[in-house]
Design a protein around this motif. Sequence first.
Motif, PDB file in Angstrom:
ATOM      1  N   TYR A 188       0.816  -1.215   0.000  1.00  0.00           N
ATOM      2  CA  TYR A 188       0.000   0.000   0.000  1.00  0.00           C
ATOM      3  C   TYR A 188       0.851   1.267   0.000  1.00  0.00           C
ATOM      4  CZ  TYR A 188      -3.540  -3.454   1.312  1.00  0.00           C
ATOM      5  OH  TYR A 188      -4.364  -4.569   1.350  1.00  0.00           O
TER       6      TYR A 188
ATOM      7  N   ASP B  38      -7.445  -1.782  -5.134  1.00  0.00           N
ATOM      8  CA  ASP B  38      -6.173  -2.462  -5.422  1.00  0.00           C
ATOM      9  C   ASP B  38      -5.708  -2.263  -6.854  1.00  0.00           C
ATOM     10  OD1 ASP B  38      -5.517  -4.719  -3.032  1.00  0.00           O
ATOM     11  OD2 ASP B  38      -7.571  -3.984  -3.126  1.00  0.00           O
TER      12      ASP B  38
ATOM     13  N   THR C 228      -4.498   2.148  -7.856  1.00  0.00           N
ATOM     14  CA  THR C 228      -3.624   2.642  -6.795  1.00  0.00           C
ATOM     15  C   THR C 228      -3.513   4.162  -6.783  1.00  0.00           C
ATOM     16  OG1 THR C 228      -1.715   2.300  -8.244  1.00  0.00           O
ATOM     17  CG2 THR C 228      -2.286   0.514  -6.732  1.00  0.00           C
TER      18      THR C 228
ATOM     19  N   SER D 295      -5.546   5.862  -3.985  1.00  0.00           N
ATOM     20  CA  SER D 295      -5.393   5.480  -2.582  1.00  0.00           C
ATOM     21  C   SER D 295      -4.811   6.592  -1.723  1.00  0.00           C
ATOM     22  CB  SER D 295      -4.513   4.236  -2.473  1.00  0.00           C
ATOM     23  OG  SER D 295      -4.335   3.886  -1.105  1.00  0.00           O
TER      24      SER D 295
ATOM     25  N   ARG E 276      -8.764  -1.208   3.935  1.00  0.00           N
ATOM     26  CA  ARG E 276      -8.419  -1.981   2.751  1.00  0.00           C
ATOM     27  C   ARG E 276      -8.922  -3.408   2.919  1.00  0.00           C
ATOM     28  NH1 ARG E 276      -4.938   0.835  -1.030  1.00  0.00           N
ATOM     29  NH2 ARG E 276      -5.221  -1.106  -2.190  1.00  0.00           N
TER      30      ARG E 276
END
Length: 322
Positions: A64, A164, A167, A170, A185
């Motif tokens: 992450y 996911d 990205t 995020s 997540r």
Amino acid sequence: MREHGGNLDTAMQRFGGRIEDWIDLSTGINRQPYPVGVIEQSAWTALPSRSEIEELHEAARQTYATQAPLLAMAGAQAAIQCLPSLSRKGRARILAPTYNEYAGVLSSAGWDVAEVTNLDALAGADLAIVVNPNNPDGRRHERADLLALLPCVGRLIIDESFADALTQLSLAPEAAGRGGLLVLRSFGKFYGLAGLRLGFVLGAEGDIATLSAMAGPWPVSGAAIAVGRRALLDREWASATTARLGHDCVRLDAQATAQGWRLIGGTPLFRLYDVGDALAAQDKLARGRIWSRVFSGQPGWLRLGLPGDEAEWSRLASALAR
């Protein structure tokens, strides 16, 4: 009971068949799951050690791209269940329509819950919730717009269960040192292993410590630790899967368009269509033993996950052609 996908019991009651006869496209779970491989016997027989849990945490931080404190839990849902206890009851505002567990969990705990339709309406909330990308319509928000909310709310929850393969959306890399921000997540959706029950919550040190105390000394199983760490560090698989999902979204959208369905939105793991009469479309697919998701408040909406192998794609094409 709150509505969810994955309700194959309902499908079998209405249309018959055995569970193995059905292709379940009612969820956003990857139908080409991560190849688990061999799991050491100790993952099943020994209590998870603190060092093993920390190894899983470090794998999640690498994946992450964050240095924020985080906690592995039994799915993102486990974190959602804890949210009402993180602070005193107050005003919760949820950007909607979205995953219905937030409103249900908070209302049951005595919070003043209201759903709103734009980011600005979240201002002033003690607890503000945004799912990004959103479930079920795939609505997306830029990181800067979400961070701008932080000074305006008591605590901001960003659910990235479907991020996911996206990205760039995020906030995990931004979570370190930002008080009042929690990022959720999910592991099971992208990796196709929902039954493992694994997810993560990232945030300020104090919030993560509080959640850790709620979760107890063994928040996830030994098997979840072993499989989760292995999968999270397999970036080659993740990259190939992201590319495949992007291709398959185009493929599914083309089949839906040929039916006269209109794409509303979606993520790389599911698509949402306006089909006119969703129950009729669901029944049509169900006669081919393919299960889809409908929404009681939106009679035209049908959500489909992506088929897995070519046999599933062929069955979907046949069901659509009926």
